[in-house]
Design a protein around this motif. Structure first.
Motif, PDB file in Angstrom:
ATOM      1  N   GLU A 103      -0.628   0.541  12.378  1.00 32.85           N
ATOM      2  CA  GLU A 103       0.342   1.617  13.600  1.00 32.85           C
ATOM      3  C   GLU A 103      -1.315   1.686  14.033  1.00 32.85           C
ATOM      4  O   GLU A 103      -2.170   2.496  13.532  1.00 32.85           O
ATOM      5  N   PRO A 118       2.568   8.975   8.511  1.00 30.96           N
ATOM      6  CA  PRO A 118       3.326   8.642   7.059  1.00 30.96           C
ATOM      7  C   PRO A 118       2.892   7.868   6.475  1.00 30.96           C
ATOM      8  O   PRO A 118       2.315   7.565   5.651  1.00 30.96           O
ATOM      9  N   ASP A 119       2.966   6.377   6.960  1.00 35.33           N
ATOM     10  CA  ASP A 119       1.871   5.233   6.442  1.00 35.33           C
ATOM     11  C   ASP A 119       0.346   4.757   5.861  1.00 35.33           C
ATOM     12  O   ASP A 119       0.259   4.527   5.350  1.00 35.33           O
ATOM     13  N   ASP A 149       0.437   4.925   2.264  1.00 31.15           N
ATOM     14  CA  ASP A 149       1.042   4.075   1.569  1.00 31.15           C
ATOM     15  C   ASP A 149       0.131   3.610   0.336  1.00 31.15           C
ATOM     16  O   ASP A 149      -0.284   3.136   0.911  1.00 31.15           O
ATOM     17  N   ARG A 150       0.599   3.049  -0.815  1.00 30.42           N
ATOM     18  CA  ARG A 150      -0.002   2.665  -1.394  1.00 30.42           C
ATOM     19  C   ARG A 150       1.080   2.911  -2.705  1.00 30.42           C
ATOM     20  O   ARG A 150       1.835   2.948  -2.694  1.00 30.42           O
ATOM     21  N   THR A 151       0.161   1.711  -3.647  1.00 29.20           N
ATOM     22  CA  THR A 151       0.866   1.380  -4.858  1.00 29.20           C
ATOM     23  C   THR A 151       0.289   2.571  -6.153  1.00 29.20           C
ATOM     24  O   THR A 151      -0.647   2.980  -5.738  1.00 29.20           O
ATOM     25  N   SER A 191      -3.965  -0.056  -1.203  1.00 26.35           N
ATOM     26  CA  SER A 191      -3.588   0.488   0.174  1.00 26.35           C
ATOM     27  C   SER A 191      -3.608   0.197   1.201  1.00 26.35           C
ATOM     28  O   SER A 191      -4.486  -0.522   1.958  1.00 26.35           O
ATOM     29  N   ALA A 192      -2.622   1.070   2.517  1.00 27.65           N
ATOM     30  CA  ALA A 192      -3.082   0.937   3.823  1.00 27.65           C
ATOM     31  C   ALA A 192      -4.191   1.319   3.450  1.00 27.65           C
ATOM     32  O   ALA A 192      -5.328   2.178   3.050  1.00 27.65           O
ATOM     33  N   SER A 249      -7.298   2.857   6.957  1.00 27.13           N
ATOM     34  CA  SER A 249      -7.113   3.903   8.405  1.00 27.13           C
ATOM     35  C   SER A 249      -8.720   4.164   8.612  1.00 27.13           C
ATOM     36  O   SER A 249      -9.463   4.751   7.772  1.00 27.13           O
ATOM     37  N   THR A 302      -3.819   1.951  11.376  1.00 25.84           N
ATOM     38  CA  THR A 302      -4.007   1.916   9.969  1.00 25.84           C
ATOM     39  C   THR A 302      -3.740   0.110  10.222  1.00 25.84           C
ATOM     40  O   THR A 302      -2.187   0.181  10.081  1.00 25.84           O
ATOM     41  N   LYS A 352      -2.230  -1.778   7.415  1.00 23.57           N
ATOM     42  CA  LYS A 352      -0.664  -1.927   6.036  1.00 23.57           C
ATOM     43  C   LYS A 352      -1.779  -2.393   5.309  1.00 23.57           C
ATOM     44  O   LYS A 352      -2.343  -3.561   4.769  1.00 23.57           O
ATOM     45  N   ARG A 353      -0.830  -2.503   4.132  1.00 29.87           N
ATOM     46  CA  ARG A 353      -1.646  -3.413   2.544  1.00 29.87           C
ATOM     47  C   ARG A 353      -1.087  -4.432   2.397  1.00 29.87           C
ATOM     48  O   ARG A 353       0.174  -4.818   3.329  1.00 29.87           O
TER      49      ARG A 353
END
Length: 159
Positions: A19, A33-34, A37-39, A71-72, A74, A113, A115-116
């Motif tokens: 993003e 929000p993204d 994003d993580r496990t 993890s994402a 940023s 950001t 993405k993972r």
């Protein structure tokens, strides 16, 4: 050496990889929000400041890519800010798909950001000094950054 053209960063072109972080002016406080994003493997939040004292000029030769499986990640410019953003898809064997490489040039107030698991190049500042706030989650056990040395370097040129 394969050559790829850097083009201006747009939200639509970058969407498969993450993003573009720029305030759209629609609301006072704009959620991202993204960015988190993580496990479950990455429970440790991390905020770091990255300072880059030397600017790069195109063309830029790239010989290494990285990704973050848990993890994402940023990057928010706090000083300077124009940078080269390089991404590519993942090949069937998990390595970078170099033929799919895309290169973008961000403007001063545009963050991103990733993405993972997106293969990318570390931030390449086009202005100096530049500083970025870097946000991601980490495992705390050293598995957060996967690096891939390219068999043949690639070159990024002005679009």
């Amino acid at each position: 050496m394969q050559r790829f053209k850097a083009v201006p960063l747009t939200a639509e072109a970058f969407a498969p990889y993450g993003e573009v972080l720029v305030h759209k002016g629609e609301v006072k406080l704009q959620p991202v929000p993204d960015a988190f994003d993580r496990t479950a493997d990455a429970p440790v939040p991390s905020l770091a400041l990255l300072r880059i004292d030397a600017a790069n000029a195109l063309p830029v030769v790239i010989d290494r890519l990285e990704r973050h499986p848990f993890s994402a990640q940023s990057f928010l410019p706090t000083e300077g800010g124009r940078c080269l953003i390089i991404v590519c898809d993942t090949a069937a064997d998990g390595s970078p798909d170099i033929a799919s490489t895309k290169a973008f040039i961000s403007e001063k107030r545009e963050g991103i950001t990733y993405k993972r698991n997106v293969w990318h190049r570390s931030v390449t500042a086009l202005e100096a000094p530049s500083q970025f706030a870097v946000v991601m989650a980490q495992t705390g056990d050293g598995r957060d950054n996967l690096f891939f040395d390219l068999a043949a370097p690639i070159e990024i040129v002005a679009g």
